[in-house]
Scaffold this motif. Structure first.
Motif, PDB file in Angstrom:
ATOM      1  N   THR A  16       0.837  -1.202   0.000  1.00  0.00           N
ATOM      2  CA  THR A  16       0.000   0.000   0.000  1.00  0.00           C
ATOM      3  C   THR A  16       0.867   1.246   0.000  1.00  0.00           C
ATOM      4  O   THR A  16       0.615   2.192  -0.755  1.00  0.00           O
ATOM      5  CB  THR A  16      -0.955   0.002   1.212  1.00  0.00           C
ATOM      6  N   TYR A  20       0.992   4.079  -2.905  1.00  0.00           N
ATOM      7  CA  TYR A  20       0.736   5.499  -2.643  1.00  0.00           C
ATOM      8  C   TYR A  20       1.898   6.359  -3.125  1.00  0.00           C
ATOM      9  O   TYR A  20       1.691   7.463  -3.625  1.00  0.00           O
ATOM     10  CB  TYR A  20       0.477   5.740  -1.157  1.00  0.00           C
ATOM     11  N   VAL A  50      -3.877  10.067   5.080  1.00  0.00           N
ATOM     12  CA  VAL A  50      -4.403   9.373   3.903  1.00  0.00           C
ATOM     13  C   VAL A  50      -5.348   8.259   4.335  1.00  0.00           C
ATOM     14  O   VAL A  50      -6.457   8.137   3.791  1.00  0.00           O
ATOM     15  CB  VAL A  50      -3.264   8.823   3.025  1.00  0.00           C
ATOM     16  N   THR A  51      -4.949   7.447   5.296  1.00  0.00           N
ATOM     17  CA  THR A  51      -5.810   6.326   5.711  1.00  0.00           C
ATOM     18  C   THR A  51      -7.099   6.823   6.372  1.00  0.00           C
ATOM     19  O   THR A  51      -8.164   6.243   6.142  1.00  0.00           O
ATOM     20  CB  THR A  51      -5.070   5.344   6.637  1.00  0.00           C
ATOM     21  N   SER A  53      -8.557   9.693   5.675  1.00  0.00           N
ATOM     22  CA  SER A  53      -9.350  10.242   4.576  1.00  0.00           C
ATOM     23  C   SER A  53     -10.018   9.131   3.778  1.00  0.00           C
ATOM     24  O   SER A  53     -11.186   9.253   3.384  1.00  0.00           O
ATOM     25  CB  SER A  53      -8.466  11.079   3.653  1.00  0.00           C
ATOM     26  N   ARG A  54      -9.294   8.049   3.531  1.00  0.00           N
ATOM     27  CA  ARG A  54      -9.869   6.906   2.807  1.00  0.00           C
ATOM     28  C   ARG A  54     -11.025   6.306   3.601  1.00  0.00           C
ATOM     29  O   ARG A  54     -12.028   5.894   3.021  1.00  0.00           O
ATOM     30  CB  ARG A  54      -8.803   5.835   2.548  1.00  0.00           C
ATOM     31  N   SER A  55     -10.890   6.263   4.926  1.00  0.00           N
ATOM     32  CA  SER A  55     -11.967   5.702   5.747  1.00  0.00           C
ATOM     33  C   SER A  55     -13.226   6.565   5.702  1.00  0.00           C
ATOM     34  O   SER A  55     -14.319   6.091   5.996  1.00  0.00           O
ATOM     35  CB  SER A  55     -11.510   5.511   7.195  1.00  0.00           C
ATOM     36  N   ASP A  57     -14.226   7.842   2.905  1.00  0.00           N
ATOM     37  CA  ASP A  57     -14.629   7.687   1.503  1.00  0.00           C
ATOM     38  C   ASP A  57     -14.120   8.778   0.569  1.00  0.00           C
ATOM     39  O   ASP A  57     -14.718   9.022  -0.483  1.00  0.00           O
ATOM     40  CB  ASP A  57     -16.145   7.545   1.363  1.00  0.00           C
ATOM     41  N   GLY A  59     -11.616   9.916  -2.244  1.00  0.00           N
ATOM     42  CA  GLY A  59     -10.852   9.219  -3.276  1.00  0.00           C
ATOM     43  C   GLY A  59      -9.388   9.638  -3.230  1.00  0.00           C
ATOM     44  O   GLY A  59      -9.042  10.699  -2.693  1.00  0.00           O
ATOM     45  N   LEU A  60      -8.537   8.823  -3.814  1.00  0.00           N
ATOM     46  CA  LEU A  60      -7.108   9.128  -3.815  1.00  0.00           C
ATOM     47  C   LEU A  60      -6.799  10.416  -4.573  1.00  0.00           C
ATOM     48  O   LEU A  60      -5.905  11.166  -4.185  1.00  0.00           O
ATOM     49  CB  LEU A  60      -6.314   7.952  -4.383  1.00  0.00           C
TER      50      LEU A  60
END
Length: 69
Positions: A16, A20, A50-51, A53-55, A57, A59-60
């Motif tokens: 991961t 990234y 980042v993690t 923010s991903r949690s 929802d 997007g990258l």
């Protein structure tokens, strides 16, 4: 710290982190004389951002853009 320690502390996998870095969500870290990546506490904070923010929802692409501001 090395990539394995960073992964453990951020609760992600080493692939991961490499992914990234490849897509520009995380900066490429400097390398030690032996070729190993060398990460700082700031890299850990960024990875945790980042993690989180991903949690939520995000997007990258959105995360990458927020980090440029």
């Amino acid at each position: 710290m090395r990539i394995r320690e960073l992964a453990q502390r951020a609760d992600v996998t080493t692939p991961t982190i490499r992914y990234y870095e490849k897509i520009g969500v995380l900066p490429h870290p400097p390398r030690a004389d032996n070729g190993y990546r060398v990460y700082r506490e700031a890299d850990l904070e960024r990875l945790r951002f980042v993690t989180r923010s991903r949690s939520l929802d995000f997007g990258l692409d959105e995360i990458r853009e927020k980090q440029r501001l």
